[in-house]
Every structure is written in C-alpha cells, then in structure tokens.
Enzyme design. Sequence first.
Site, short mmCIF file in Angstrom:
data_model
loop_
_atom_site.label_atom_id
_atom_site.label_comp_id
_atom_site.label_asym_id
_atom_site.label_seq_id
_atom_site.Cartn_x
_atom_site.Cartn_y
_atom_site.Cartn_z
N GLY A 153 -16.67 -55.16 -28.19
CA GLY A 153 -15.45 -55.67 -29.51
C GLY A 153 -14.48 -54.30 -29.33
N GLY A 165 -13.01 -59.21 -23.96
CA GLY A 165 -12.91 -57.93 -24.07
C GLY A 165 -13.46 -56.71 -24.28
N ASP A 188 -24.03 -50.19 -16.22
CA ASP A 188 -23.16 -50.14 -17.96
C ASP A 188 -24.19 -49.34 -18.32
OD1 ASP A 188 -21.54 -50.00 -19.84
OD2 ASP A 188 -22.87 -51.61 -20.79
N GLY A 207 -21.81 -50.11 -28.44
CA GLY A 207 -21.04 -49.62 -29.17
C GLY A 207 -20.65 -50.08 -30.54
N LYS A 240 -19.11 -43.95 -21.59
CA LYS A 240 -20.29 -43.70 -21.44
C LYS A 240 -20.28 -42.94 -19.62
CE LYS A 240 -19.03 -48.12 -20.89
NZ LYS A 240 -18.83 -49.19 -22.17
N ILE A 286 -23.31 -49.63 -33.12
CA ILE A 286 -24.06 -49.24 -33.58
C ILE A 286 -24.60 -47.65 -34.13
CG2 ILE A 286 -27.20 -49.59 -33.59
CD1 ILE A 286 -26.60 -51.66 -31.42
N VAL A 317 -22.17 -45.36 -26.47
CA VAL A 317 -23.40 -46.34 -26.73
C VAL A 317 -24.09 -47.30 -27.15
CG1 VAL A 317 -26.28 -46.56 -26.70
CG2 VAL A 317 -24.54 -44.19 -25.56
N LYS A 339 -26.01 -45.92 -20.28
CA LYS A 339 -26.07 -45.76 -21.74
C LYS A 339 -27.24 -44.70 -22.05
CE LYS A 339 -22.54 -49.14 -22.86
NZ LYS A 339 -22.67 -50.96 -23.15
N VAL A 349 -10.27 -51.30 -27.29
CA VAL A 349 -11.02 -50.12 -28.50
C VAL A 349 -9.81 -49.65 -28.74
CG1 VAL A 349 -12.23 -48.28 -28.53
CG2 VAL A 349 -12.93 -50.44 -27.01
#
Length: 438
Positions: A302, A187, A201, A134, A105, A136, A132, A205, A14
């Site tokens: 990603g 990734g 995970d 990615g 997160k 969106i 949360v 979120k 990232v």
Amino acid sequence: MEPVKVGLLGLGTVGGGTINVLKRNRDEITRRAGREVKIVIASARNVNKKRNFSTAGISLTTDPFAVVNRTDIDVVVELIGGTELTLELVLQAIQNGKHVVTANKALIAIHGNEIFAAASNKGVMVAFEAAVAGGIPIIKALREGLAGNKIEWLAGIINGTGNFILTEMRDKGSHFADVLAQAQALGYAEADPAFDVEGIDAAHKLTILAAIAFGIPLQFEKAYTEGIASITREDVDNAAELGYRIKHLGIARHVDHGIELRVHPTLIPDRRLIANVDGVMNAVLVQGDAVGPTLYYGAGAGADPTASAVVADIVDVVRSLTADPENRVPHLAFQPDTLSDVPILSVEEITTAYYLRIHVMDKPGVLADITRCLADQSISIEAMIQKEENEESKTVPIILLTHRLQEKQMIIAIQNIEALNSVVGKVTRIRLEHLIAD
Ligand code: HSE
C-alpha cells in the site's frame, strides 16, 4: 542548512505515497534528519497522467536517466520496479556518487550482491527497507536490533496480496479472481500479479531476509517456491478442524548442514499470533538464540505504509551523509568480507512436518497399507481423521498429520501410497510448521 535533494524514479502507488508522506510530515522529518528533504525531480512514463497526489514544485521528466545524472541530486529513490532498467539506473546513480533508496525487492534479491559491491566501492549507501514487508521495519530490526543474536530461523507472511486473497476467500467465500482484482485496484499487487500468487515476490523478500539474518550472499535462484493457487476450501476446513490455519509462509532456517530457504503454503497452529495475521497485513517471526522469538507485524503493501519505510531510509541516509563510509551499517548486516558460504539446501533436504489428504476406497486394510508406506520411511503419524464417504466418487478422504521428517522420505512415501490399488488420485500434501524453538 541546504535541503537534501532527492530525485524520484517512478510516480506510481509508492511514489505518490512518498511525496505525500514527505509533505505531510515535513517538520517531523526535518527535525529527525537534521535537514529538510526535498524531491526536486521525478520521472514517470507519462508525466501528464492525472494522479491523486500533487507534484507541485517537482520537475517532471519521462527520462529516468535525467534524474540519476542530475548533478545536484544527493539521493535517488527508485520506485519503478522490475530488474532490467532499474539495474542500469541504480548502477548509474551509484557511479555518479548518489545514495540510493529502493523498494525493489526483485532488484535487490537478484542483483543485490553486484549493487552493494558497486556502492561500497563508491562509498555510497543503498537502503532497501521498503523492499521487505512494506511498512514493517524488519530490515532495521534484523540488521541492528538483533545484532547480538545468532538467528536460528525466521518465518513470515511477506506478501500482502497473497494473504489478502487467502483471507477474503476463507472469511467471505470470495472468488480468487475477484479478490485479486480488488488487490490490484488497491495498489497491493505486483505489475505481474503472478509474482504474488506464485510466491516469487515472497521468495525475493525471503532471500533478502535470509542474507541479513545469516550473513550469506543473496541467492534468490536457490529459493524453493510454491504458490497459493493449489490451496482448496477442503484443506482450509480440514486444517481448521485440526486446530491449524493455512498461511503462505516464507521460511529460512539455519540447520547443521545448511540453510533452508522456502516459500510455500503451510499449516500453522491457530493459536500462534502469526496464524491470525489477516488481509494485507504481514508479519515476520524471528527466532534469535539470545532474545528468543520476536514478532514484527504491520501493513505489507500500500502507498503510505510502503512510503513509511522509504522515508525512513531517506532519513537514515541523510543522518549518515557525514559518517565515515567504513563505519556505516553494512548493507547485508555482516561485514562484506565475512559473508559465509554455508549452502542453501535443496527442498528434498529440508525437514518439516506434513498434512496429507488421501482419497481411498473404503475397504479393509487400506489404512494399514498407507501406514506401512509411511512406516517404511520412518514417518511417524501425529493425528488422523477419516471423513464421510464422498457420494459421487465413492471415496473416503483420510487426513493425516505427521511428525517432522526429511522431504525426500515423504516424496518416496507419497509415491508408494499413490501406487496402492485402493488409493484414488494424487495425494495432497501441505507442509506443517509448529513455529516454536527447536
Ligand atoms: N505485491 C507486494 C505484496 C507489494 O502484495 O506484498 C509489497 O511488496
């Protein structure tokens, strides 16, 4: 005007995406933010590692504290992950009067209450859109776009790795371990992929989404979590025959007596849009009392998709640098002194429908015994199929779908069913949600 100076913690997937997006879209971003955004320093464990992005013009250090303590930095972007070192770094950055952008997160779900209190005291922002789903913009949608609504419930596919694994296994018959290795190479996966497959995970979120949706403190420790490892081909096929897909959902629902906060495999009708969200894509379905259902869809993991959210947060921070801290959008959407103490319900208290797979000896009266166990708990059956006898075990699988009931009734019913002489082995139960307004 002087550029806004950013210090970056972490040069992983990232971090690289963020450097690339800021560089590629520099003019657009400057026009939006009103000032140029410049990464001046970045920390990484190994600064000499060969990377597939350029760090030209950025001073590199192995000491993350050199970033948060650097006096000319306005914004610290935390992309390291994990909760111990990052908590120390973020609190130090806040103490130094820096605004913080993070994709972490776990950090927000576990330590967010403390972090936001510290940030409010210092009058700085902590932005976490990338934490949360990615790319969106679901935090923005819930916190601002839906601010006029009472949110009734939300349900989301909020772990890209898990959804990618389930999709590849279903569509290509791939093996779990192979797809997980692929997700790691791309990734998508967490440093410890158990966080993805065990639903931790997703629970991080979901905790964040629920806090923002309902105006409650972050309470990760009360989330119920079940992973994807127990999903079998047999159940996927049975679900398909009945018109359902199995997805790993995070569900937060405000009911009369509390809030349901749960992550688990879930049958959903295959005609729902969210049932068709495949691969690394995420989607969050939100039911507001005024707007009705709204659906948010996009890449959940990603480099570039997550960087999209990180950069949006940086732009947001830059835009509000001059705003009165009292008039900024509150971290958890609701004013901090108005957070509600409505309880998070234990899983026994949730209400849902169920898919059951029961293996029985093919003898007269078996079905009657099973339906009696269900009727004793006032459980009503919606559909049933009896499959062919398994040649090896000489058992017959019976598949049942139920109407909605409290989980504690189902726990008792399953205990009683498993105690029947004609029932072989454990009952498989998967929760089922229709995802329509109540
Ligand atoms: N491991 C996470 C996922 C990354 O697969 O969704 C994005 O949070």
